[in-house]
Design a protein around this motif. Structure first.
Motif, PDB file in Angstrom:
ATOM      1  N   VAL B 201       0.862  -1.181   0.000  1.00 45.66           N
ATOM      2  CA  VAL B 201       0.000   0.000   0.000  1.00 45.66           C
ATOM      3  C   VAL B 201       0.900   1.233   0.000  1.00 45.66           C
ATOM      4  O   VAL B 201       1.828   1.343   0.799  1.00 45.66           O
ATOM      5  N   VAL B 202       0.639   2.157  -0.921  1.00 47.76           N
ATOM      6  CA  VAL B 202       1.399   3.398  -1.002  1.00 47.76           C
ATOM      7  C   VAL B 202       0.422   4.542  -0.769  1.00 47.76           C
ATOM      8  O   VAL B 202      -0.618   4.600  -1.417  1.00 47.76           O
ATOM      9  N   ALA B 203       0.732   5.414   0.186  1.00 47.31           N
ATOM     10  CA  ALA B 203      -0.194   6.501   0.479  1.00 47.31           C
ATOM     11  C   ALA B 203       0.510   7.840   0.370  1.00 47.31           C
ATOM     12  O   ALA B 203       1.689   7.968   0.698  1.00 47.31           O
ATOM     13  N   GLY B 204      -0.223   8.828  -0.076  1.00 44.94           N
ATOM     14  CA  GLY B 204       0.337  10.165  -0.195  1.00 44.94           C
ATOM     15  C   GLY B 204      -0.761  11.157  -0.533  1.00 44.94           C
ATOM     16  O   GLY B 204      -1.928  10.783  -0.622  1.00 44.94           O
ATOM     17  N   ALA B 215       4.022   3.632  -6.514  1.00 52.03           N
ATOM     18  CA  ALA B 215       3.099   2.496  -6.550  1.00 52.03           C
ATOM     19  C   ALA B 215       3.295   1.716  -7.845  1.00 52.03           C
ATOM     20  O   ALA B 215       3.318   0.481  -7.852  1.00 52.03           O
ATOM     21  N   GLY B 216       3.458   2.448  -8.945  1.00 51.65           N
ATOM     22  CA  GLY B 216       3.675   1.796 -10.236  1.00 51.65           C
ATOM     23  C   GLY B 216       4.953   0.977 -10.249  1.00 51.65           C
ATOM     24  O   GLY B 216       4.994  -0.141 -10.774  1.00 51.65           O
ATOM     25  N   LYS B 227      -1.899  -1.019  -3.776  1.00 53.98           N
ATOM     26  CA  LYS B 227      -2.980  -0.049  -3.647  1.00 53.98           C
ATOM     27  C   LYS B 227      -2.401   1.337  -3.434  1.00 53.98           C
ATOM     28  O   LYS B 227      -1.482   1.519  -2.634  1.00 53.98           O
ATOM     29  N   ARG B 228      -2.925   2.318  -4.154  1.00 52.94           N
ATOM     30  CA  ARG B 228      -2.515   3.717  -4.000  1.00 52.94           C
ATOM     31  C   ARG B 228      -3.634   4.412  -3.236  1.00 52.94           C
ATOM     32  O   ARG B 228      -4.735   4.560  -3.747  1.00 52.94           O
ATOM     33  N   GLN B 243       3.748  -5.800   2.629  1.00 51.59           N
ATOM     34  CA  GLN B 243       3.323  -6.911   3.472  1.00 51.59           C
ATOM     35  C   GLN B 243       4.175  -8.140   3.185  1.00 51.59           C
ATOM     36  O   GLN B 243       4.385  -8.498   2.039  1.00 51.59           O
ATOM     37  N   ARG B 244       4.665  -8.749   4.291  1.00 50.88           N
ATOM     38  CA  ARG B 244       5.380 -10.016   4.146  1.00 50.88           C
ATOM     39  C   ARG B 244       4.834 -10.983   5.185  1.00 50.88           C
ATOM     40  O   ARG B 244       4.255 -10.548   6.188  1.00 50.88           O
TER      41      ARG B 244
END
Lengths: 515, 319
Positions: B201-204, B215-216, B227-228, B243-244
């Motif tokens: 998940v990338v948030a900004g 994210a790309g 998910k962006r 996530q791992r």
């Protein structure tokens, strides 16, 4: 490195085509012994800050100082701060400094103090817990070599040298001198290798961290232009020079009895020779690189008779560059009868097909004309000149000069027609300067080397075999000088060495280049 | 030294350059590239020149600033040459074209005679860039084309154009700004446990092309669901979570300055992660003149990400 240990696993975020991604060291810490020394303040601390500023140190990086001073961690932080302010290459950024300073620790003690090393061990463990250094620690021994045995022993005793599991590493960094002859070098290697396996030992020769020295390999092996003429068919001889304009005031304790040959020729100059004379490695992996260097050092031997092919000198007082300077024997701390040489020159040959018959002249000295380190490859004259002798009177031998410091770059000398109605050929120079063709921003040697230690990348560090072989080459010269029982020839401060050095080349009709 | 050549031609500029070189030494001999800055005439020029001069300390270059002046005017070229102390380690030529010389082929024609022989050409649009840089009159002269979606009036639209029009040799500073993030994430995965990432998940900020691009990149490299999401706080890129099986690797930067790297079983580590200045980005861009394939893949990867709606909240990092 971790990548090697995890065979079969590749990091999906890395790609060899992704050249932007810098190599950042994994979680780790650095412990510096002798943290109050000059080297530590002028080179190591600024280099660590510069690395942090360039984003190449891991988050949570820890720097621990160990010294006798009665300091608190905060005092240590202040010392690093002053050193960084005064000597760092990159601009000061508070945010970077704050993160770095969180990882500072200081342990007070002397080298024979068991308790101090136990405290150091506890500190390192605490760092693993608090900063997440992951049990990965490098020990930088910025201390006199006679303290190596006791520190190594302490590192072993306290368990600091022990790595737990395959995923952790402990490394040791040592500075020259690596002994003072073959026997002492072996002894030192044994002491160090007793505690740390050879692949965990990083011997710093800061010359190898310099861009120009690494560039020798690029020049030779990435170009078509030079390699075809890089052999005895075309090369007449090679001169490797490291000159300093400063004297030895204040360094008596280390230098008296050691001398220029041991101090410089054994390590720096023979390493430079290895770079300039080695064969092409099959790849740029550290194993291949070291294999080629070792090979060329093994083929290197002294040219005799040593009386005629070596020279040594000692500077005497006088005026140098507008300043009155004392001679060595008048320098504070030196024996007035000191027979220590401050200038040394030797002749070696490399017994390979490529170099058969090409002499390599190595010279170094203190209080010479100016501070300069360079490698000059001097070519033979053209076998036939379709010109009258009068036309080429001013034509010398072609030369290819790698300027290692200062003003890093490459100079080529060749003949060119003097403008005018007659045909006259005179030497001209063509210049490539690192400062103008690339970067003011090229990293300091220590930055590169410290990062390589933390990454576990050993290419630029000589192995014990190279060190021992270099002593094997040099030892007979020193023994010969001792046996002769004469004093080194005096030379005036600010000159280019004693007359005997000029005679040494004149015997074969050659002259030293004025660098 | 600054030499003004009003109402000039490029041959006069070239003559003057040779003259300056003869009187002033060997400038322009060791230049490794020509940097063409395409901008509108105005105060923005000086900022761009400053960034270029600072980058020239690392990559000595000739800088040609193509400033388009009034389009509704008579054809005229005002040139200015800066060398020595006014130009860093470069020589700077400012070309102000008016009327027909303000844009298009005629403007590119002004640049052509001043390019250094042999050396590569880099075009940089510090502000608005053409929709398809590689088909632009100046862009066609260059091996490398550098744009900056974030400094466009409409960053989202500019970024869309970059994705649609990407060809090898194009890069955008949105990508350069991510280098330190990418390096930290890659280094975090270097260390054990060597597990596969299962999701990210990338948030900004809502308008943050860099966040989209990161994210790309993750989508392209990891081949998992990325998910962006919008971030509830903080400027620019705020958080990345990989996530791992053993737990998430998190890199967060809620205040735009200090980042924190969090991994299971390890203490949180703070790291200076300030947004990079344009001149640093430019210096990095000039470091490589070959096409950046990874950037191309990351742009393509943006299409594979999903948009999250729920804002992600990242608590402040304590130091």
């Amino acid at each position: 490195m971790t990548a090697k240990q995890a065979a079969g696993w590749t990091n999906p975020l890395r790609d060899p085509r992704d050249k932007r991604l810098p190599r950042i060291a994994g979680p780790c810490g650095l412990v510096i012994f002798g943290v109050t020394g000059d080297l530590s303040r002028k080179k190591l601390m600024p280099a660590i800050y510069d690395l942090a500023n360039r984003g190449l140190l891991p988050p949570g990086f820890a720097l621990t100082g160990f010294a006798r001073r009665d300091w608190a961690t905060q005092d240590f932080g202040n010392v690093v701060y002053e050193a960084v302010k005064a000597h760092a290459r990159t601009p000061f950024r508070q945010a970077v400094w704050d993160r770095l300073a969180e990882g500072f620790r200081f342990v007070q003690g002397s080298f024979d103090d068991d308790d101090a090393f136990d405290r150091l061990e506890a500190t390192v463990r605490e760092l693993d817990r608090e900063r997440g250094t992951g049990g990965n620690h490098a020990f930088y021994l910025s201390i006199p070599p006679d303290a190596f045995p006791v520190v190594c022993k302490q590192l072993a005793r306290s368990g600091l040298a022990r790595q737990e599991g395959l995923e952790q590493w402990r490394r040791v960094v040592i500075e020259k001198p690596f002994g003072h002859d073959l026997a002492s070098a072996r002894e030192l290697n044994e002491i160090v290798n007793d505690v740390f396996p050879e692949d965990s030992v990083f011997r710093i020769d800061h010359y190898l961290g310099k861009e120009t020295v690494q560039n020798i390999l690029a020049l030779r092996f990435a170009n078509q232009l030079f390699e075809p003429i890089w052999n005895s068919h075309y090369v007449d001889h090679v001169q490797i020079t490291m000159a300093e304009d400063i004297g030895l005031g204040g360094r008596a304790g280390y230098y008296d009895g050691i001398g220029a040959a041991r101090d410089v020729i054994q390590n720096h100059l023979l390493q430079l020779l290895a770079f300039i004379a080695m064969e092409e490695p099959t790849s740029f992996s550290s194993d291949e690189l070291r294999a080629e260097k070792t090979k060329v050092l093994k083929a290197t031997r002294l040219v005799g008779p040593l009386d005629e092919t070596t020279a040594r000198g000692q500077y005497s007082g006088g005026w140098q560059g507008g300043e009155k300077v004392p001679g060595l024997t008048e320098e504070e701390g030196f024996d007035p009868e000191s027979g220590t040489e401050t200038y040394a020159a030797i002749t070696v040959e490399v017994d390979t097909r490529r170099w058969a018959g090409v002499p390599f002249y190595l010279r170094t000295g203190k209080r010479l004309g100016r501070r300069v380190t360079e490698i000059a490859v001097i070519f033979k004259r053209a076998p036939h000149l379709p010109f009258d002798a009068t036309m080429t009177e001013e034509l010398g031998q072609n030369a290819f000069v790698v300027r290692v410091q200062p003003d890093e770059g490459v100079t080529m000398r060749f003949g060119s027609k003097v403008p005018g109605s007659t045909m006259e050929v005179r030497d001209v120079t063509m210049d490539f300067g690192y400062g103008t063709a690339f970067t003011e921003a090229s990293p300091e040697a220590y930055e590169r080397l410290i990062l390589d230690v933390l990454l576990g990348e050993p290419s630029l560090f000589p192995v014990n075999e190279e060190v021992e072989r270099s002593w094997e080459i040099l030892d007979p010269v020193i023994e010969h000088w001792h046996a002769a029982g004469t004093r080194p020839d005096p030379y005036p401060a600010g000159s280019w060495g004693p007359e005997s050095a000029d005679l040494m080349l004149a015997r074969t009709g050659r002259t030293w280049r004025r660098p | 030294m600054i030499v003004d050549l009003p109402s000039s031609t490029t041959s006069a500029v070239n003559r003057k350059l040779v003259e300056l070189r003869e009187s002033g030494g060997v400038q322009a001999l060791g230049r490794v590239l020509t940097l063409v800055i395409i901008t509108d005439d105005g105060p923005a020029i000086e900022g761009a020149i400053e960034a270029a001069n600072s980058a020239s300390r690392e990559h000595p270059c000739r800088v040609i600033v193509l400033a388009s002046g009034q389009r509704r005017a008579a054809a005229r070229l005002d040139a200015q040459i800066r060398v020595g102390g006014d130009a860093g380690a470069s020589d700077v030529i400012v070309l102000r074209g008016y009327g027909p010389l303000a844009a298009g082929e005629p403007a590119a024609g002004l640049v052509m005679p001043l390019l250094l022989p042999d050396a590569p050409v880099v075009a940089w649009w510090p502000g608005e860039a053409p929709a398809v840089p590689s088909e632009d009159a100046v862009g066609r002269l260059a091996q490398r084309r550098i744009t900056d979606a974030l400094s466009a009036k409409n960053p989202v639209k500019a970024f869309e154009q970059r994705r649609a029009a990407h060809v090898a040799g194009d890069t955008d500073l949105t990508w350069t700004r991510l280098t330190s993030w990418r390096a930290l994430l890659a280094t975090a995965l270097d260390a054990p446990p060597h597990e596969d990432v299962t999701a990210a998940v990338v948030a900004g900020e809502t308008v943050s092309p860099s966040t989209d691009l990161l994210a790309g990149w993750l989508a392209a490299r990891l081949g998992v669901k990325v998910k962006r999401s919008p971030a509830a706080n903080g400027p620019g890129l705020v958080s990345v979570v990989l996530q791992r099986p053993s737990g998430p690797v998190e890199l967060v930067r809620p205040d735009g300055k200090i980042g924190s790297l969090r991994q299971p079983g390890q203490p949180d580590r703070l790291v200076a992660l300030a947004r990079r200045e344009v001149r640093d980005c430019l210096a990095e861009e000039l470091r490589r003149l070959d096409p950046d394939e990874i950037y191309g893949e990351a742009l393509a990867g943006v299409a594979r990400t999903t948009r999250g709606r729920t804002p992600v909240t990242v608590p402040a990092v304590s130091s």
